[in-house]
Design a protein around this motif. Structure first.
Motif, PDB file in Angstrom:
ATOM      1  N   GLU A  91       0.953  -1.271   0.052  1.00  0.00           N
ATOM      2  CA  GLU A  91      -0.123  -0.198  -0.074  1.00  0.00           C
ATOM      3  C   GLU A  91       0.950   1.313  -0.064  1.00  0.00           C
ATOM      4  O   GLU A  91       0.855   2.339  -0.636  1.00  0.00           O
ATOM      5  N   ALA A  92       1.928   1.317   0.762  1.00  0.00           N
ATOM      6  CA  ALA A  92       2.930   2.449   0.834  1.00  0.00           C
ATOM      7  C   ALA A  92       3.711   2.624  -0.178  1.00  0.00           C
ATOM      8  O   ALA A  92       3.844   3.745  -0.826  1.00  0.00           O
ATOM      9  N   LEU A  93       4.218   1.265  -0.932  1.00  0.00           N
ATOM     10  CA  LEU A  93       5.027   1.418  -1.944  1.00  0.00           C
ATOM     11  C   LEU A  93       4.182   2.024  -3.133  1.00  0.00           C
ATOM     12  O   LEU A  93       4.558   2.778  -4.134  1.00  0.00           O
ATOM     13  N   SER A  94       3.005   1.550  -3.381  1.00  0.00           N
ATOM     14  CA  SER A  94       2.258   2.031  -4.533  1.00  0.00           C
ATOM     15  C   SER A  94       1.488   3.620  -4.406  1.00  0.00           C
ATOM     16  O   SER A  94       0.742   3.863  -5.071  1.00  0.00           O
ATOM     17  N   GLY A  95       1.740   3.975  -3.071  1.00  0.00           N
ATOM     18  CA  GLY A  95       1.194   5.518  -2.785  1.00  0.00           C
ATOM     19  C   GLY A  95      -0.471   5.090  -2.611  1.00  0.00           C
ATOM     20  O   GLY A  95      -0.998   6.053  -2.939  1.00  0.00           O
ATOM     21  N   GLY A  96      -0.818   3.800  -2.553  1.00  0.00           N
ATOM     22  CA  GLY A  96      -2.241   3.824  -2.113  1.00  0.00           C
ATOM     23  C   GLY A  96      -2.976   3.147  -3.303  1.00  0.00           C
ATOM     24  O   GLY A  96      -3.975   2.824  -3.468  1.00  0.00           O
ATOM     25  N   ARG A  97      -2.269   3.274  -4.470  1.00  0.00           N
ATOM     26  CA  ARG A  97      -2.808   2.754  -5.719  1.00  0.00           C
ATOM     27  C   ARG A  97      -3.282   1.167  -5.806  1.00  0.00           C
ATOM     28  O   ARG A  97      -4.234   0.732  -6.190  1.00  0.00           O
ATOM     29  N   ILE A  98      -2.527   0.637  -4.781  1.00  0.00           N
ATOM     30  CA  ILE A  98      -2.909  -0.750  -4.674  1.00  0.00           C
ATOM     31  C   ILE A  98      -3.289  -1.028  -3.107  1.00  0.00           C
ATOM     32  O   ILE A  98      -2.483  -0.479  -2.333  1.00  0.00           O
ATOM     33  N   THR A  99      -4.432  -1.462  -2.942  1.00  0.00           N
ATOM     34  CA  THR A  99      -4.917  -1.418  -1.574  1.00  0.00           C
ATOM     35  C   THR A  99      -4.296  -2.650  -0.617  1.00  0.00           C
ATOM     36  O   THR A  99      -3.777  -3.452  -1.124  1.00  0.00           O
ATOM     37  N   PHE A 100      -4.616  -2.401   0.633  1.00  0.00           N
ATOM     38  CA  PHE A 100      -3.965  -3.353   1.713  1.00  0.00           C
ATOM     39  C   PHE A 100      -4.339  -4.664   1.012  1.00  0.00           C
ATOM     40  O   PHE A 100      -3.311  -5.552   1.040  1.00  0.00           O
ATOM     41  N   MET A 101      -5.616  -5.328   0.987  1.00  0.00           N
ATOM     42  CA  MET A 101      -5.963  -6.419   0.776  1.00  0.00           C
ATOM     43  C   MET A 101      -5.427  -6.921  -0.619  1.00  0.00           C
ATOM     44  O   MET A 101      -5.154  -8.005  -0.776  1.00  0.00           O
ATOM     45  N   THR A 102      -5.366  -5.893  -1.695  1.00  0.00           N
ATOM     46  CA  THR A 102      -5.030  -6.435  -3.049  1.00  0.00           C
ATOM     47  C   THR A 102      -3.638  -6.684  -2.867  1.00  0.00           C
ATOM     48  O   THR A 102      -3.273  -7.734  -3.517  1.00  0.00           O
ATOM     49  N   GLY A 103      -2.835  -6.075  -2.149  1.00  0.00           N
ATOM     50  CA  GLY A 103      -1.239  -6.106  -1.891  1.00  0.00           C
ATOM     51  C   GLY A 103      -1.108  -7.531  -1.474  1.00  0.00           C
ATOM     52  O   GLY A 103      -0.213  -8.149  -1.830  1.00  0.00           O
ATOM     53  N   VAL A 104      -1.945  -7.709  -0.370  1.00  0.00           N
ATOM     54  CA  VAL A 104      -1.764  -9.132   0.407  1.00  0.00           C
ATOM     55  C   VAL A 104      -2.070 -10.313  -0.638  1.00  0.00           C
ATOM     56  O   VAL A 104      -1.257 -11.423  -1.023  1.00  0.00           O
TER      57      VAL A 104
END
Lengths: 119, 501
Positions: B154-167
């Motif tokens: 989430e941090a790396l993508s600046g919020g473009r990828i959400t927490f759950m999507t990242g997981v």
């Protein structure tokens, strides 16, 4: 008893443990030429370094400084700063480095077993 | 805290990195020697020094090292220097039992730590209890990494990828490369991930040396504004210190995925050099995270426990806009962080899979299962487990909790297994009953003390009587029972029982 991977020629190299229990053989195999824990100085030195790394002496100094009547001679203010950190933080760092060196020395110098050295 | 904005480039780097991981998974599958548990879960026990060292390194140092350790240093100040001591001590403890365990594993073909446990003690109950404790600890460990994964992406993508999507994205890639090549893929990805982690730590060092006067300026300000953060621990603080040394020194040394790396060494020489190197790694990782947390005290005031676990991310956010060089350094730390998280999770997951199939499914559910069948069951079990853990990660997202609390929950129980290794490889008289009684007592005491903390019986720093960790109380009773049992009811003289139990 069949032997495991990388065992001497002639024995099954693909054996995977399947609940066999030959305890005579177990304890026979468990003997090594040399191992760190069997060196008389290894465990005492580990304990000594851990003991010094815990800043109990700094707590004692604070007690003396606060005038609680503890009769202990501690000549040093452990909160004096050195390179950005108090001395009491440098001591655990130093002791831990000593622990690393000790462990590495013991592993490289006192862990030997002829059967397991080769590829 | 404001959102970290890195642009689209880090997302591209992340996608390339994930593609590389899958490519390594395919390579691992192509290089497999046979369809056997040993080949899949131990890579054929043929890892040389570079792979073995980096897989030890990448597995041992997780997202928690860069996030949780820095966060704890931020909250607690100088006393968390104990973190380097317990990380070194964990490998020192390994040197107590590893020499014998390696030789036994090499001779008898152990694949999981429980192979040794059954061989040494001959108790089905003990084997099952140990596997359950291992799996509990490892599942908790993975859960902690999933939470860190979500935050990092989430941090790396600046919020473009959400927490759950990242997981979901990272877990999917991890499961794919792990299912393809097992330990071989995991170890080879660890080489990349370990190298990235080295790079990330170097950037942290750069941050420490260059940020607004570095450490010296930061600690001078801290001494003026919040001197308690640099004060030596008092009596209660010393008890916390000692608890951590015992809990983590003993607990981390019996991580099953670390033990399986001992089994995976090509020979004694590679194992010796790898362990020797690992004893110095806390100075390049844990110490840096500690110092980063100290500097952050000066930079960010009054962060909540939840936010303090992100101080590493906030420190990086501060440098990325300086110039192009620092921007890419920041990106590197993020990718290193994700690499560290993945490398720890995949190793823990593989270890759970191996224990479920080899130590539970085969001996108690399907004794005549072929290796191919066992591998399928293990892979399927891995996917199911991850689905459950992702659900838990989602729940944890709804409730703010510090990463440190999760770590305590896993180690408090897993540490109770340590007598099995530390006493078991040396002391013939140690009987299975004493070990089992010790583990039951230790775990029960730990659990009782935790419940006591929940209902407010004691509100000390370690949430247990006298401020000494619940797991340490349990461990003390555990060892006492083992030693008393070995003296009063020694194990019977060795006898041959070559039939499969």
């Amino acid at each position: 008893m069949t032997e495991g991977p990388n065992t001497p020629p002639g024995e099954d190299p693909k054996h995977e443990y399947a609940d066999e229990r030959d305890m005579d053989r177990f304890w026979e195999v468990a003997q090594l030429d040399r191992e760190p824990a069997k060196q008389w100085w290894y465990i005492p030195l580990i304990l000594g370094l851990i003991l010094v790394s815990i800043p109990w002496y700094a707590a004692l100094y604070m007690k003396v400084a606060e005038g609680e009547g503890l009769i202990v001679f501690i000549f040093f203010d452990w909160e004096v700063m050195f390179l950005g950190l108090p001395i009491w933080i440098w001591i655990p760092i130093g002791c831990t480095l000593g622990l690393s060196i000790l462990t590495s020395f013991a592993v490289l110098g006192f862990w030997r077993d002829g059967d397991s050295e080769a590829d | 805290m404001e959102k970290i904005e890195l642009g689209i480039a880090p997302v591209v780097v992340l996608v390339l990195y994930l593609c590389l991981m899958i490519g390594i998974g395919l390579l691992g599958r192509a290089k497999r020697k046979e369809e056997s548990l040993s080949d899949f879960y131990l890579g054929g026990s043929n890892f040389g020094f570079v792979v073995l060292f980096l897989t030890f390194f990448a597995t041992q140092y997780s997202g928690n090292t860069l996030l949780g350790f820095a966060g704890t240093s931020y909250r607690e100040g100088g006393t968390y220097i104990v973190s380097i001591t317990f990380m070194v001590l964990a490998f020192t403890m390994i040197t107590i039992y590893a020499p014998r365990l390696f030789k036994l594993a090499r001779t008898f073909g152990y694949i999981t730590p429980a192979d040794y446990i059954y061989h040494r003690f001959g108790s089905h109950t003990l084997r099952i209890v140990c596997v359950l404790l291992f799996c509990w600890g490892l599942a908790n460990y993975i859960l902690e990494q999933l939470v860190a994964m979500g935050h990092a992406v989430e941090a790396l993508s600046g919020g473009r990828i959400t927490f759950m999507t990242g997981v979901l994205l990272l877990v999917f890639v991890m499961l794919v490369y792990e299912s393809l090549g097992g330990m071989r893929s995991v170890a080879w990805t660890d080489v990349i991930q370990g190298t990235l982690l080295f790079g990330g730590c170097s950037v942290i060092l750069y941050l420490l040396l260059t940020t607004e006067g570095g450490l010296v300026a930061a600690t001078e300000t801290i001494r003026e504004q919040d001197p308690t953060k640099l004060q030596a621990p008092d009596g209660a603080g010393l008890r916390v210190w000692i608890s951590r040394i015992l809990l983590l020194g003993f607990g981390v040394s019996v991580y099953p995925h670390a033990i399986q790396r001992i089994f995976a060494a090509r020979n004694l020489r590679t194992l010796r050099y790898s362990i020797s190197g690992m004893t110095f790694m806390p100075f390049g990782t844990t110490l840096l995270a500690f110092l980063l947390g100290i500097i952050a005290i000066n930079r960010f005031q009054n962060l909540s426990d939840f936010d303090s676990d992100k101080v590493t991310l906030y420190m990086i956010a501060d440098i990325i806009n300086i110039n192009v060089f620092t921007y890419w350094l920041g990106v590197m730390v993020f990718v290193a962080l994700i690499a560290a998280i993945m490398s720890t999770s995949d190793s823990a997951l593989l270890s759970i899979q191996s224990m479920i199939t080899k130590d539970i499914y085969k001996p108690y559910l399907k004794r005549d299962a072929s290796p191919q069948h066992l591998l399928k069951v293990g892979k399927l079990g891995g996917w199911v487990l991850m689905a459950v853990l992702i659900a838990f990660a989602w729940v944890s997202r709804q409730v703010e909790s510090s990463i440190w609390l999760l770590i305590k929950l896993k180690l408090e129980f897993m540490v109770q297994i340590s007598p099995v290794f530390l006493l078991g490889v040396y002391w013939r008289r140690l009987p299975a009953g004493a070990v089992l009684g010790g583990i039951f007592a230790g775990t029960a005491i730990t659990l009782t003390l935790w419940v006591g903390a929940v209902v407010g019986l004691w509100e000390t720093a370690m949430r247990s009587p006298l401020g000494i960790s619940a797991g340490v109380w349990g461990l003390a009773v555990n060892y006492a029972i083992c030693i008393a049992g070995g003296l009063l009811f020694p194990a019977a003289a060795p006898s041959k029982d070559t039939s499969a139990a």
